[in-house]
Write a protein that holds these residues in place. Sequence first.
Motif, PDB file in Angstrom:
ATOM      1  N   VAL A  11       0.861  -1.170   0.000  1.00  0.00           N
ATOM      2  CA  VAL A  11       0.000   0.000   0.000  1.00  0.00           C
ATOM      3  C   VAL A  11       0.902   1.225   0.000  1.00  0.00           C
ATOM      4  CG1 VAL A  11      -1.687   1.324   1.332  1.00  0.00           C
ATOM      5  CG2 VAL A  11      -1.914  -1.159   1.138  1.00  0.00           C
ATOM      6  N   GLU A  12       0.609   2.137  -0.886  1.00  0.00           N
ATOM      7  CA  GLU A  12       1.395   3.355  -1.020  1.00  0.00           C
ATOM      8  C   GLU A  12       0.668   4.506  -0.342  1.00  0.00           C
ATOM      9  OE1 GLU A  12       3.491   5.076  -4.884  1.00  0.00           O
ATOM     10  OE2 GLU A  12       2.153   3.401  -5.313  1.00  0.00           O
ATOM     11  N   LEU A  13       1.418   5.344   0.336  1.00  0.00           N
ATOM     12  CA  LEU A  13       0.861   6.556   0.943  1.00  0.00           C
ATOM     13  C   LEU A  13       1.770   7.709   0.555  1.00  0.00           C
ATOM     14  CD1 LEU A  13      -0.950   8.112   3.081  1.00  0.00           C
ATOM     15  CD2 LEU A  13       0.738   7.423   4.778  1.00  0.00           C
ATOM     16  N   TRP A  14       1.180   8.803   0.084  1.00  0.00           N
ATOM     17  CA  TRP A  14       2.008   9.956  -0.252  1.00  0.00           C
ATOM     18  C   TRP A  14       1.308  11.248   0.123  1.00  0.00           C
ATOM     19  CZ3 TRP A  14      -0.599   7.115  -3.899  1.00  0.00           C
ATOM     20  CH2 TRP A  14      -1.506   7.794  -4.707  1.00  0.00           C
ATOM     21  N   MET A  15       2.113  12.302   0.276  1.00  0.00           N
ATOM     22  CA  MET A  15       1.586  13.621   0.608  1.00  0.00           C
ATOM     23  C   MET A  15       2.457  14.666  -0.056  1.00  0.00           C
ATOM     24  SD  MET A  15       0.600  15.278   4.292  1.00  0.00           S
ATOM     25  CE  MET A  15       2.119  14.765   5.054  1.00  0.00           C
ATOM     26  N   LEU A  16       1.827  15.546  -0.839  1.00  0.00           N
ATOM     27  CA  LEU A  16       2.557  16.594  -1.540  1.00  0.00           C
ATOM     28  C   LEU A  16       2.234  17.938  -0.910  1.00  0.00           C
ATOM     29  CD1 LEU A  16       1.808  15.359  -5.171  1.00  0.00           C
ATOM     30  CD2 LEU A  16       3.852  14.926  -3.812  1.00  0.00           C
ATOM     31  N   ALA A  27      -1.866  17.595  -0.852  1.00  0.00           N
ATOM     32  CA  ALA A  27      -2.455  16.529  -1.654  1.00  0.00           C
ATOM     33  C   ALA A  27      -2.022  15.198  -1.045  1.00  0.00           C
ATOM     34  CB  ALA A  27      -1.982  16.631  -3.101  1.00  0.00           C
ATOM     35  N   VAL A  28      -3.010  14.434  -0.577  1.00  0.00           N
ATOM     36  CA  VAL A  28      -2.730  13.166   0.084  1.00  0.00           C
ATOM     37  C   VAL A  28      -3.316  12.038  -0.762  1.00  0.00           C
ATOM     38  CG1 VAL A  28      -3.015  11.815   2.204  1.00  0.00           C
ATOM     39  CG2 VAL A  28      -2.841  14.292   2.325  1.00  0.00           C
ATOM     40  N   GLY A  29      -2.576  10.943  -0.870  1.00  0.00           N
ATOM     41  CA  GLY A  29      -3.076   9.824  -1.655  1.00  0.00           C
ATOM     42  C   GLY A  29      -2.710   8.481  -1.054  1.00  0.00           C
ATOM     43  N   ILE A  30      -3.582   7.508  -1.279  1.00  0.00           N
ATOM     44  CA  ILE A  30      -3.336   6.119  -0.865  1.00  0.00           C
ATOM     45  C   ILE A  30      -3.603   5.243  -2.083  1.00  0.00           C
ATOM     46  CG2 ILE A  30      -3.931   4.271   0.761  1.00  0.00           C
ATOM     47  CD1 ILE A  30      -5.480   6.459   2.366  1.00  0.00           C
ATOM     48  N   ARG A  31      -2.731   4.287  -2.320  1.00  0.00           N
ATOM     49  CA  ARG A  31      -2.972   3.344  -3.395  1.00  0.00           C
ATOM     50  C   ARG A  31      -2.868   1.929  -2.844  1.00  0.00           C
ATOM     51  NH1 ARG A  31       0.369   0.761  -7.247  1.00  0.00           N
ATOM     52  NH2 ARG A  31      -0.897  -0.088  -8.936  1.00  0.00           N
ATOM     53  N   ASN A  32      -3.885   1.132  -3.097  1.00  0.00           N
ATOM     54  CA  ASN A  32      -3.900  -0.246  -2.617  1.00  0.00           C
ATOM     55  C   ASN A  32      -3.454  -1.188  -3.736  1.00  0.00           C
ATOM     56  OD1 ASN A  32      -4.336  -2.655  -1.317  1.00  0.00           O
ATOM     57  ND2 ASN A  32      -6.554  -2.595  -1.469  1.00  0.00           N
ATOM     58  N   ALA A  33      -2.252  -1.720  -3.596  1.00  0.00           N
ATOM     59  CA  ALA A  33      -1.755  -2.698  -4.566  1.00  0.00           C
ATOM     60  C   ALA A  33      -1.780  -4.098  -3.964  1.00  0.00           C
ATOM     61  CB  ALA A  33      -0.342  -2.332  -5.024  1.00  0.00           C
ATOM     62  N   GLU A  34      -2.542  -4.256  -2.885  1.00  0.00           N
ATOM     63  CA  GLU A  34      -2.702  -5.577  -2.282  1.00  0.00           C
ATOM     64  C   GLU A  34      -3.687  -6.389  -3.107  1.00  0.00           C
ATOM     65  OE1 GLU A  34      -1.392  -6.701   0.704  1.00  0.00           O
ATOM     66  OE2 GLU A  34      -0.538  -4.906   1.569  1.00  0.00           O
ATOM     67  N   ALA A  35      -3.794  -7.676  -2.802  1.00  0.00           N
ATOM     68  CA  ALA A  35      -4.678  -8.562  -3.562  1.00  0.00           C
ATOM     69  C   ALA A  35      -6.123  -8.504  -3.087  1.00  0.00           C
ATOM     70  CB  ALA A  35      -4.157  -9.993  -3.495  1.00  0.00           C
ATOM     71  N   LEU A  59     -10.453   0.481   0.303  1.00  0.00           N
ATOM     72  CA  LEU A  59      -9.803   0.533  -1.005  1.00  0.00           C
ATOM     73  C   LEU A  59      -9.738  -0.861  -1.595  1.00  0.00           C
ATOM     74  CD1 LEU A  59      -8.579   3.255   0.368  1.00  0.00           C
ATOM     75  CD2 LEU A  59      -6.890   3.029  -1.442  1.00  0.00           C
ATOM     76  N   ALA A  60     -10.384  -1.027  -2.727  1.00  0.00           N
ATOM     77  CA  ALA A  60     -10.330  -2.300  -3.445  1.00  0.00           C
ATOM     78  C   ALA A  60      -8.961  -2.435  -4.102  1.00  0.00           C
ATOM     79  CB  ALA A  60     -11.442  -2.358  -4.487  1.00  0.00           C
ATOM     80  N   PRO A  61      -8.580  -3.661  -4.491  1.00  0.00           N
ATOM     81  CA  PRO A  61      -7.286  -3.856  -5.157  1.00  0.00           C
ATOM     82  C   PRO A  61      -7.150  -2.936  -6.372  1.00  0.00           C
ATOM     83  CG  PRO A  61      -8.250  -5.970  -4.601  1.00  0.00           C
ATOM     84  CD  PRO A  61      -9.293  -4.932  -4.283  1.00  0.00           C
ATOM     85  N   GLY A  62      -6.037  -2.214  -6.427  1.00  0.00           N
ATOM     86  CA  GLY A  62      -5.785  -1.315  -7.542  1.00  0.00           C
ATOM     87  C   GLY A  62      -6.401   0.058  -7.393  1.00  0.00           C
ATOM     88  N   LYS A  81       2.045  15.792   8.761  1.00  0.00           N
ATOM     89  CA  LYS A  81       2.295  14.360   8.866  1.00  0.00           C
ATOM     90  C   LYS A  81       1.018  13.598   8.558  1.00  0.00           C
ATOM     91  CE  LYS A  81       5.838  12.219  11.663  1.00  0.00           C
ATOM     92  NZ  LYS A  81       6.672  12.434  12.794  1.00  0.00           N
ATOM     93  N   ALA A  82       1.146  12.555   7.762  1.00  0.00           N
ATOM     94  CA  ALA A  82       0.003  11.677   7.484  1.00  0.00           C
ATOM     95  C   ALA A  82       0.331  10.294   8.033  1.00  0.00           C
ATOM     96  CB  ALA A  82      -0.274  11.604   5.987  1.00  0.00           C
ATOM     97  N   ARG A  83      -0.606   9.743   8.809  1.00  0.00           N
ATOM     98  CA  ARG A  83      -0.417   8.399   9.366  1.00  0.00           C
ATOM     99  C   ARG A  83      -1.563   7.519   8.905  1.00  0.00           C
ATOM    100  NH1 ARG A  83       0.824  11.835  13.503  1.00  0.00           N
ATOM    101  NH2 ARG A  83       2.924  11.728  14.363  1.00  0.00           N
ATOM    102  N   LEU A  84      -1.200   6.372   8.382  1.00  0.00           N
ATOM    103  CA  LEU A  84      -2.194   5.431   7.880  1.00  0.00           C
ATOM    104  C   LEU A  84      -2.248   4.224   8.807  1.00  0.00           C
ATOM    105  CD1 LEU A  84      -4.049   5.053   5.361  1.00  0.00           C
ATOM    106  CD2 LEU A  84      -2.207   3.699   4.363  1.00  0.00           C
ATOM    107  N   TYR A  85      -3.439   3.931   9.313  1.00  0.00           N
ATOM    108  CA  TYR A  85      -3.634   2.792  10.217  1.00  0.00           C
ATOM    109  C   TYR A  85      -4.512   1.760   9.527  1.00  0.00           C
ATOM    110  CZ  TYR A  85      -2.028   5.989  13.866  1.00  0.00           C
ATOM    111  OH  TYR A  85      -1.297   6.877  14.613  1.00  0.00           O
ATOM    112  N   ARG A  86      -4.234   0.500   9.783  1.00  0.00           N
ATOM    113  CA  ARG A  86      -5.126  -0.546   9.298  1.00  0.00           C
ATOM    114  C   ARG A  86      -6.314  -0.620  10.237  1.00  0.00           C
ATOM    115  NH1 ARG A  86      -1.350  -5.222   7.631  1.00  0.00           N
ATOM    116  NH2 ARG A  86      -2.228  -6.191   9.460  1.00  0.00           N
ATOM    117  N   SER A  87      -7.520  -0.516   9.685  1.00  0.00           N
ATOM    118  CA  SER A  87      -8.725  -0.481  10.522  1.00  0.00           C
ATOM    119  C   SER A  87      -8.902  -1.767  11.325  1.00  0.00           C
ATOM    120  CB  SER A  87      -9.968  -0.235   9.662  1.00  0.00           C
ATOM    121  OG  SER A  87      -9.872   1.022   9.026  1.00  0.00           O
TER     122      SER A  87
END
Length: 103
Positions: A11-16, A27-35, A59-62, A81-87
């Motif tokens: 999973v990708e997390l970015w902040m511009l 600009a904050v983004g999350i990308r789920n490349a998990e299955a 977030l569905a795959p892709g 700062k952006a922090r991503l937690y698994r629910s």
Amino acid sequence: GESSQPQFKYVELWMLPPTNGGAAHLAVGIRNAEAKTQRFDLEITLDDQPLAVFRSLALAPGDTWTREIPVSIATTAQKAKARLYRSDDNRLYRSVSALVPSG
């Protein structure tokens, strides 16, 4: 053949940060490349003060989730700062930071 290449699942997390002369937002983004579909909580702070919270993002795959979060430009640079937690287990999964330049 090519099928022996390992599948990278992540999973990708970015902040511009805001651009000079541009709109004052992060600009904050999350990308789920998990299955499989993943659920996340996202917390964003500015100089350690809560700025935005997003709960149970699914977030569905892709899938890619992006959001522009308004910030006020201060006389000094601020650290976002952006922090991503698994629910499902509430563990910190990814974190990124960016500098909001002074105005």
